[in-house]
Design an enzyme around this catalytic site. Structure first.
Site, PDB file in Angstrom:
ATOM      1  NE  ARG A  19      -2.288  -1.246   3.488  1.00  0.00           N
ATOM      2  CZ  ARG A  19      -2.745  -0.723   4.604  1.00  0.00           C
ATOM      3  NH1 ARG A  19      -3.819  -0.059   4.800  1.00  0.00           N
ATOM      4  NH2 ARG A  19      -2.048  -0.980   5.780  1.00  0.00           N
ATOM      5  CG  ASN A  37      -3.758  -4.387   3.428  1.00  0.00           C
ATOM      6  OD1 ASN A  37      -3.124  -4.153   2.241  1.00  0.00           O
ATOM      7  ND2 ASN A  37      -3.097  -4.371   4.596  1.00  0.00           N
TER       8      ASN A  37
END
Length: 93
Positions: A19, A37
């Protein structure tokens, strides 16, 4: 014309900074949206930009993304365009 795409990226993509690296890469591009996520261990990305900018992101995914990740599969589907001012990290969608 700006469009929207939702990406699902599978493989070793959680717990390896995926990320954060995606966020850093996107901040250098004319792309807005967010990364998060997913509960199944994959990562989701909603991205909004011109088609050519999204193609560059797809090329980055094809090349393997961050060195710490191991992308085994990714998919892209069209989604409704959302007006956003930048790219961010979400903890969930």
């Amino acid at each position: 014309m700006k469009i929207g795409r939702e990406y699902i990226i599978q493989g070793r993509v959680q717990g390896v900074g995926f990320r954060f690296f995606t966020y850093q890469w996107m901040k250098k591009q004319p792309i807005t949206g967010y990364v998060w996520n997913r509960d199944d261990g994959s990562v989701g990305v909603k991205a909004f930009a011109e088609e050519n900018a999204l193609k560059e992101f797809e090329d980055w995914l094809e090349a393997g993304g961050p060195r710490s990740a191991n992308i085994t599969f990714w998919s892209a589907t069209s989604c409704e365009y959302e007006q956003m001012v930048d790219f961010s990290i979400h903890h969930y969608e």
